[in-house]
Design a protein around this motif. Sequence first.
Motif, PDB file in Angstrom:
ATOM      1  N   ALA A  14       9.660   0.923   1.799  1.00 49.17           N
ATOM      2  CA  ALA A  14       8.912   1.160   0.560  1.00 49.17           C
ATOM      3  C   ALA A  14       8.840   2.637   0.232  1.00 49.17           C
ATOM      4  O   ALA A  14       8.384   3.016  -0.828  1.00 49.17           O
ATOM      5  CB  ALA A  14       7.499   0.600   0.709  1.00 49.17           C
ATOM      6  N   THR A  29      -6.367   6.531  -7.490  1.00 52.25           N
ATOM      7  CA  THR A  29      -6.288   7.836  -8.169  1.00 52.25           C
ATOM      8  C   THR A  29      -6.538   7.595  -9.653  1.00 52.25           C
ATOM      9  O   THR A  29      -6.662   6.443 -10.097  1.00 52.25           O
ATOM     10  CB  THR A  29      -4.887   8.436  -8.016  1.00 52.25           C
ATOM     11  OG1 THR A  29      -3.952   7.552  -8.641  1.00 52.25           O
ATOM     12  CG2 THR A  29      -4.515   8.627  -6.566  1.00 52.25           C
ATOM     13  N   GLY A  30      -6.597   8.678 -10.424  1.00 51.91           N
ATOM     14  CA  GLY A  30      -6.756   8.546 -11.877  1.00 51.91           C
ATOM     15  C   GLY A  30      -5.632   7.691 -12.442  1.00 51.91           C
ATOM     16  O   GLY A  30      -5.854   6.777 -13.249  1.00 51.91           O
ATOM     17  N   ALA A  31      -4.426   8.007 -11.969  1.00 52.16           N
ATOM     18  CA  ALA A  31      -3.262   7.250 -12.443  1.00 52.16           C
ATOM     19  C   ALA A  31      -3.408   5.782 -12.049  1.00 52.16           C
ATOM     20  O   ALA A  31      -3.036   4.878 -12.828  1.00 52.16           O
ATOM     21  CB  ALA A  31      -1.990   7.837 -11.840  1.00 52.16           C
ATOM     22  N   ARG A  81       0.748  14.396  -3.228  1.00 51.11           N
ATOM     23  CA  ARG A  81       1.782  13.403  -3.011  1.00 51.11           C
ATOM     24  C   ARG A  81       3.003  14.030  -2.334  1.00 51.11           C
ATOM     25  O   ARG A  81       3.557  13.497  -1.383  1.00 51.11           O
ATOM     26  CB  ARG A  81       2.187  12.816  -4.357  1.00 51.11           C
ATOM     27  CG  ARG A  81       2.767  11.453  -4.210  1.00 51.11           C
ATOM     28  CD  ARG A  81       2.548  10.653  -5.454  1.00 51.11           C
ATOM     29  NE  ARG A  81       3.721  10.595  -6.274  1.00 51.11           N
ATOM     30  CZ  ARG A  81       3.693  10.672  -7.599  1.00 51.11           C
ATOM     31  NH1 ARG A  81       2.564  10.834  -8.239  1.00 51.11           N
ATOM     32  NH2 ARG A  81       4.804  10.574  -8.284  1.00 51.11           N
ATOM     33  N   LEU A  90       0.832  -1.204   0.000  1.00 53.54           N
ATOM     34  CA  LEU A  90       0.000   0.000   0.000  1.00 53.54           C
ATOM     35  C   LEU A  90       0.875   1.265   0.000  1.00 53.54           C
ATOM     36  O   LEU A  90       0.609   2.213  -0.731  1.00 53.54           O
ATOM     37  CB  LEU A  90      -0.921  -0.010   1.229  1.00 53.54           C
ATOM     38  CG  LEU A  90      -2.100  -0.993   1.145  1.00 53.54           C
ATOM     39  CD1 LEU A  90      -2.819  -1.094   2.491  1.00 53.54           C
ATOM     40  CD2 LEU A  90      -3.085  -0.573   0.050  1.00 53.54           C
ATOM     41  N   GLN A  91       1.922   1.237   0.837  1.00 57.47           N
ATOM     42  CA  GLN A  91       2.852   2.383   0.873  1.00 57.47           C
ATOM     43  C   GLN A  91       3.471   2.646  -0.492  1.00 57.47           C
ATOM     44  O   GLN A  91       3.556   3.775  -0.956  1.00 57.47           O
ATOM     45  CB  GLN A  91       3.995   2.106   1.865  1.00 57.47           C
ATOM     46  CG  GLN A  91       3.614   2.232   3.307  1.00 57.47           C
ATOM     47  CD  GLN A  91       3.352   3.681   3.697  1.00 57.47           C
ATOM     48  OE1 GLN A  91       3.888   4.595   3.091  1.00 57.47           O
ATOM     49  NE2 GLN A  91       2.501   3.874   4.695  1.00 57.47           N
ATOM     50  N   ARG A  92       3.896   1.520  -1.114  1.00 59.12           N
ATOM     51  CA  ARG A  92       4.569   1.623  -2.404  1.00 59.12           C
ATOM     52  C   ARG A  92       3.633   2.222  -3.447  1.00 59.12           C
ATOM     53  O   ARG A  92       4.002   3.121  -4.196  1.00 59.12           O
ATOM     54  CB  ARG A  92       5.009   0.214  -2.821  1.00 59.12           C
ATOM     55  CG  ARG A  92       6.203   0.180  -3.704  1.00 59.12           C
ATOM     56  CD  ARG A  92       6.807  -1.201  -3.760  1.00 59.12           C
ATOM     57  NE  ARG A  92       5.820  -2.263  -3.901  1.00 59.12           N
ATOM     58  CZ  ARG A  92       5.679  -3.270  -3.025  1.00 59.12           C
ATOM     59  NH1 ARG A  92       6.469  -3.341  -1.970  1.00 59.12           N
ATOM     60  NH2 ARG A  92       4.772  -4.203  -3.213  1.00 59.12           N
ATOM     61  N   GLU A 140      -2.641  15.849  -8.360  1.00 56.22           N
ATOM     62  CA  GLU A 140      -2.355  14.758  -7.420  1.00 56.22           C
ATOM     63  C   GLU A 140      -0.934  14.833  -6.896  1.00 56.22           C
ATOM     64  O   GLU A 140      -0.656  14.472  -5.762  1.00 56.22           O
ATOM     65  CB  GLU A 140      -2.566  13.411  -8.115  1.00 56.22           C
ATOM     66  CG  GLU A 140      -3.999  12.931  -7.982  1.00 56.22           C
ATOM     67  CD  GLU A 140      -4.315  11.845  -8.988  1.00 56.22           C
ATOM     68  OE1 GLU A 140      -3.371  11.327  -9.601  1.00 56.22           O
ATOM     69  OE2 GLU A 140      -5.501  11.526  -9.155  1.00 56.22           O
ATOM     70  N   VAL A 168      -4.405   7.130  -3.038  1.00 52.57           N
ATOM     71  CA  VAL A 168      -4.282   8.130  -1.984  1.00 52.57           C
ATOM     72  C   VAL A 168      -4.933   7.548  -0.748  1.00 52.57           C
ATOM     73  O   VAL A 168      -5.829   6.707  -0.843  1.00 52.57           O
ATOM     74  CB  VAL A 168      -4.972   9.470  -2.336  1.00 52.57           C
ATOM     75  CG1 VAL A 168      -4.152  10.245  -3.322  1.00 52.57           C
ATOM     76  CG2 VAL A 168      -6.381   9.247  -2.848  1.00 52.57           C
ATOM     77  N   GLU A 204       0.995   4.051  -2.939  1.00 54.92           N
ATOM     78  CA  GLU A 204       0.706   5.449  -2.632  1.00 54.92           C
ATOM     79  C   GLU A 204       1.876   6.327  -3.071  1.00 54.92           C
ATOM     80  O   GLU A 204       1.698   7.401  -3.649  1.00 54.92           O
ATOM     81  CB  GLU A 204       0.454   5.608  -1.125  1.00 54.92           C
ATOM     82  CG  GLU A 204      -0.114   6.973  -0.799  1.00 54.92           C
ATOM     83  CD  GLU A 204      -0.523   7.115   0.660  1.00 54.92           C
ATOM     84  OE1 GLU A 204      -0.354   6.154   1.429  1.00 54.92           O
ATOM     85  OE2 GLU A 204      -1.010   8.194   1.004  1.00 54.92           O
ATOM     86  N   GLU A 205       3.085   5.820  -2.831  1.00 55.73           N
ATOM     87  CA  GLU A 205       4.282   6.550  -3.210  1.00 55.73           C
ATOM     88  C   GLU A 205       4.342   6.748  -4.733  1.00 55.73           C
ATOM     89  O   GLU A 205       4.770   7.786  -5.213  1.00 55.73           O
ATOM     90  CB  GLU A 205       5.498   5.783  -2.684  1.00 55.73           C
ATOM     91  CG  GLU A 205       6.848   6.284  -3.108  1.00 55.73           C
ATOM     92  CD  GLU A 205       7.023   7.769  -2.876  1.00 55.73           C
ATOM     93  OE1 GLU A 205       6.487   8.260  -1.872  1.00 55.73           O
ATOM     94  OE2 GLU A 205       7.662   8.421  -3.716  1.00 55.73           O
ATOM     95  N   ARG A 206       3.849   5.716  -5.464  1.00 51.33           N
ATOM     96  CA  ARG A 206       3.863   5.824  -6.928  1.00 51.33           C
ATOM     97  C   ARG A 206       2.712   6.689  -7.444  1.00 51.33           C
ATOM     98  O   ARG A 206       2.586   6.915  -8.641  1.00 51.33           O
ATOM     99  CB  ARG A 206       3.771   4.433  -7.565  1.00 51.33           C
ATOM    100  CG  ARG A 206       5.106   3.681  -7.549  1.00 51.33           C
ATOM    101  CD  ARG A 206       4.932   2.228  -7.923  1.00 51.33           C
ATOM    102  NE  ARG A 206       4.358   2.052  -9.247  1.00 51.33           N
ATOM    103  CZ  ARG A 206       3.788   0.929  -9.677  1.00 51.33           C
ATOM    104  NH1 ARG A 206       3.702  -0.114  -8.886  1.00 51.33           N
ATOM    105  NH2 ARG A 206       3.292   0.853 -10.893  1.00 51.33           N
ATOM    106  N   GLY A 207       1.875   7.141  -6.537  1.00 53.50           N
ATOM    107  CA  GLY A 207       0.783   8.033  -6.930  1.00 53.50           C
ATOM    108  C   GLY A 207      -0.424   7.293  -7.477  1.00 53.50           C
ATOM    109  O   GLY A 207      -1.302   7.886  -8.092  1.00 53.50           O
ATOM    110  N   LYS A 210       2.510  14.864   1.237  1.00 53.82           N
ATOM    111  CA  LYS A 210       2.650  13.670   2.071  1.00 53.82           C
ATOM    112  C   LYS A 210       4.116  13.312   2.263  1.00 53.82           C
ATOM    113  O   LYS A 210       4.543  12.995   3.367  1.00 53.82           O
ATOM    114  CB  LYS A 210       1.919  12.494   1.401  1.00 53.82           C
ATOM    115  CG  LYS A 210       0.434  12.617   1.619  1.00 53.82           C
ATOM    116  CD  LYS A 210      -0.211  11.265   1.654  1.00 53.82           C
ATOM    117  CE  LYS A 210      -1.605  11.422   2.221  1.00 53.82           C
ATOM    118  NZ  LYS A 210      -2.606  10.653   1.546  1.00 53.82           N
TER     119      LYS A 210
END
Lengths: 111, 891
Positions: B70, A83-85, B6, A55-57, B2, A65, A59-62, B9
Motif C-alpha cells: 500500500a 487530517t483536514g484533507a 507526510r 490505514l497505510q493507504r 501536512e 496521520v 495515511e499515504e494519501r494524506g 514519514k
Amino acid sequence: MSPHASNDILRGTLDLLILKALSLEPMHGWSIAQRLEQLSGDALRVGAGSLYPALQRLEERGLLVSEWGVTEENRRARYYELTGAGRSALGEESRSWREYVRMMDTILRTT
Amino acid sequence: MEWITRWRKRLRVLFRRAEVERELEEEFAFHLEMETRNNLRAGMTPEAARRQAVLTFGGRERFREEVRDARWFAPLIELTPDVKLALRMLAKHPALSVTGALGMAVGVAIATAFFSFMAFYYSAPPLDEGDRIVALDYLDSRNEDCFCTTLFDLDTWRGSQRSVRQLSAFRDSHRYLSVPGGTTGGVRVAEMTASGFDVARVPPLLGRPLLPSDEAQGAPAALVIGNDEWRRDFGADRGIVGREVRLDGTPYTVVGVMPEGFRFPYNHGYWAALRSAPALHGPGEGPHVTIFGRLASGVPMAAAEAELRSVSPRLARELPAAYGTLRPIVRPYAQVVLDVHQYPDWIVWTMQLFAALVLAAVAVTVASLVYARTASRQAEIAVRTALGASRRRIVTQLFVEALALSSLAAVAGLLIANAAFRQIVSIDPGSLPYWVEPGLPASTVAYAMGLAVLAAFIVGIVPALAATGQRLQSTLRQMGGATGLQLGSTWTALIVVQVAVAVAVLPIVIGIAWNSYRESRAEPTFPVEEMLVLRLKRDEAPAREAPAAPSVEQAGGSFAETQAELIRRIAAEPGVLGVTYASAPPRSGQPVRIEVEGGVATADAARVVALSSGVAPSYFDVFGTQVLAGRPFGSGDAPGGAATVVSRSFVRRFLGDGVALGRRVRGTAIAAGDSVQPGPWLEIVGVVDDLYDESGEPEFQRPAIYLPTALGAAPVSVAIRTRGIGPDALVPRLWEIAGKVAPGRPMTVAGPDELRGGDTGRTVRFSVILVSLVTLSVLLLSAVGISAMMSFAVTRRYREIGIRLALGASRRQVLQGIFARSALQLALGLAVGVALATLLERLSGGELMRGQQHVLVPMVAALVIAAGLLATAGPARKALGVHPMEALRQE
C-alpha cells in the motif's frame, strides 16, 4: 478481471468507513475495527488483513496521520487521526456514496 | 504543512525500514492482545482466546506484504533486489563493465558537449528583450560567412532599411593597456559605435557611455571600462572618470564604468569608439565589423531579412564585384557572434542526431557483448522463468543491469564533458560570449540521463528480449548441457563486422591521436626564456592625437626609420643582449613551393611547403642558431641578392640530405587564387639548425628558407634577447620606448609563452588528451568486444567438441577445427577492414593517417588477430578438457 473490481469497491467502501469511524476522535487500529463492528450492529467484521493496509493507504494519501500514544491501560499503541484533507474527503465521499445509493435505488425500483 | 509530515514519514519508511517494520510488528501484537482480551471477556479460556484471536487475525506475513504494497515506494522496493543484482553483475564482469562504461562515457561526453553547443546556438544576451537583438551579415554563394561586412554596409543599411533599429557595429581588438602608476597588460577592447550602448539598454554605473561625438575623427579618445576591470585594475576608484590611461601607447580618457555583469558585445571589459568615417571606406574596404541592432517592434526576423534583400539587388547591380555573390541575412545575435549562423536549424539538429548516434553505435557494440553474456545466462533465466518469473520481470532485471552501467557511463561522460568545457574556457576566458556560463546547464544533465536510458534500452532490453523470447522450453530441457542459443551465420557476421570496423576505424583514430601528439611537441632550439618578439603594426592609420613627444615620422621620417630608431633604442636598454629583426616571427613566413635546380631529390617534396622569410644579418647570432654548413648572411648580402640560407629540415625535405651548399633553388609564393610567377634562382650559401626541433618528425617540420632583408616600408618582427632581466620585466619599458618613437602605432609583444607555443600549445596538448581518451576507449572496446564474441563462439561449441573427441578425433584435429573457424572469421573481417581503411584514406586525400597507414593498419590488424586468437585459445583449451563421456551424456 472481475475479482479486482469487486475488491476495489470493497476497498473504497472500507476507506470511507474508516474515515467515518475516526471522525469523532483519534483511535488505534483495533478500536477502529471494534467501532465499525458496533456501528454496523455486529454486521461488519473488519479483518486485520484489510484494516491495516487500508490505514497505510489512507495515511499515504494524506487523509490520516498516525502517532504513537498510550492507552488507558498504559499500553503503547499507534493512534490514527483525521487530517483536514481527511475530513473533507469524508464529506465528499459520503456525499457521493449517498448519491450512488440513491441512483442504484432508483434503477432497482424502476426495472 | 501536512505534506511536510507526510514526506518526513515517506523518507523514514524508505531509509529506516527496520525501525518501521518493528513498529508494524508492535502494532500487530497490540491488535492481537486486544482481541485476546476481548475473547477472554467473552468467557473463553486464555488458550482458546489466544487461538481465536490469531485465527481472526490471519497470516501476519501476508498482511505485512499488503501493508508494504500500500505504500508509495512499493515498485521501488520491488526493484531493490534487481539493483543489487545489477551491481553484483557489474562487479562480476569487470572487463565488460569498465570497457562498456568507458565507451559509453565517451559517447555521452560527445553527445552532451554537442547539446551544450545547441544551448549556445539558441542563446540570447541577457539584456532587456535580448532576443530582439539581431545581427546583419552576408553569406557568400557557398553559404559561408564572408566576414565582409564593413562600415560601408553599416552606412548603407542605416539609410536603406527600417526593420532593424539602432544599427550598430563593433570590432574586437587586442590592445596593450598601461595605467600610469598601475597595471599593464594585453586587453581586449570592443571598438563599438556609440549606438551599441543604446541597443544594450544598460546605463553606466559611473560617468557616461560612449557618445556619437566620440566617433568623430580628431575627438578626444574616450574609454568605457567594465566593472571587473574597474575593481581589478583601478581598485574600484569612484573618481576614475576623467583619468587617463594608454592603449597601445595612445592616451585615452576614462569616461564611464559599466555595471557588474555587462560585457556586451561579446566578452569585453573595455569599450572605445569605433571611429566611423564611412566616407573613408569604399564598398568592401576597411576592417570587418559585426553589424547588429534591435528588431523594430512587431517586425519578425524573416520580414527584416526580406527588407534587407530588397536593398541588395541594387548593390549587386551597382557594385557587382563586391556584392554580386552575397546574400544578406538577419540572424539572432548569438548565432552570428558565435559564427554558427551559416548553419540552418536542421543542420544543427542533424548534427545533434549524429552526436547521439555515436553513443548509439557504442551502445550497440556493448549490446552485443551483453547479448553474449545474457546468452550464457540462459540457464539462469530459464530457471527463473520456470519458478514463475514473468518475462517482463526478467527483462526488467536485465534492463536495470544495463541502466546501472549506462548511468555510470553518463555520470562519467558528464564529468568528461564538464572538464573539457572548463579547460577550454580556462585556456582563453574570453573565447565564449559572456552570457555563456562555463559548466553544464541542468538541461544538459537531463539530456545525459535521457541518453543513459536510451543506451540502457539498447544494451539491456534488446538482448534481453532476444534471450528470453525463444526456445525457453528447449533450454530448460537441455539444462546441464551447454547449448543455449543457436549460433550460426548471424554470429559469424557479427564477428566479421566487428573486426572490419576495428581494422578500418582504429588506425585512423590512432593516426589522428598520434599526429596531434607529435604536432604538440615542437621544442624551440633557441633560448626561449630570454626572448621577446615585438611587431609594430601598419594596418591602421596612426592616431591623430597630439603625441606626447615629437616622433620620428612626424619629423618627416619614414616607417623604416621609425623601426630603425625603435631597434636602436631597445638595443641601448640595459639587460638587452641583442636585437635583430625578420620579416616574420619564428615559425611563420610566406609559404612557398620549392623548385630545386636539377630536380627534386625526395618523393614527397612536391606537397611540402617551405616558409620563406627575410632576416637581418644578425638574426642567427641573436637566436643562437647553429650554422651547420657554409655561412650566415653577412654585410655583403643585399636584399634581392642571389644568396640564401636554408634550415636543416629544408635540406632533408628538398635535397634528400645531400650536399646543399652551392645548389640553386627557387620558390613560388602560394597565394589564394592568384597564379604567381616563381621567384629568382637563389644559391644556398649556408645551412642553419631549425628554430624548433620537432622531435625529428619530418612531417611536422616547417622547412625554412631565409633571404637577406633590410628595414623598409613593411613592418618587421623585432626579436630581443635579454640577459640578466626576465623578458617580462622589459615589456613596460618597450611600450614606453614605442610610445616615444611611434606614438599611437599598434604593437604586439610576444614573450616566452607565446614563443613556446603558448595558448596554442596548451590547446593542442588538451585536444591530444581528449583524442587519446577516445582512442583508448575505442581500442579497448574493440579488443574486448572481439575477444568476448570469439571466446563466446568457441564456448558454444563445447558439446560438439566433446562429441568429436568421443568419436575419436585427435586433439590436434579438433584444435585445427576450432582455430580454422576463428581464423576464417578474422580473415574475412580483416579483408573488409583493410579495404575500408584504404578507401577512407583515399577519400580523405591522405589527410587521416598522413602516409602512416603502412604502419598503423598492420599494427591494428596484429592487435585484432592477437585478441581474436587469444580469445579462441582459452576456451579451446577448456573444451579439450571436457571428458568425452560427459559430452555424450549431454545428448
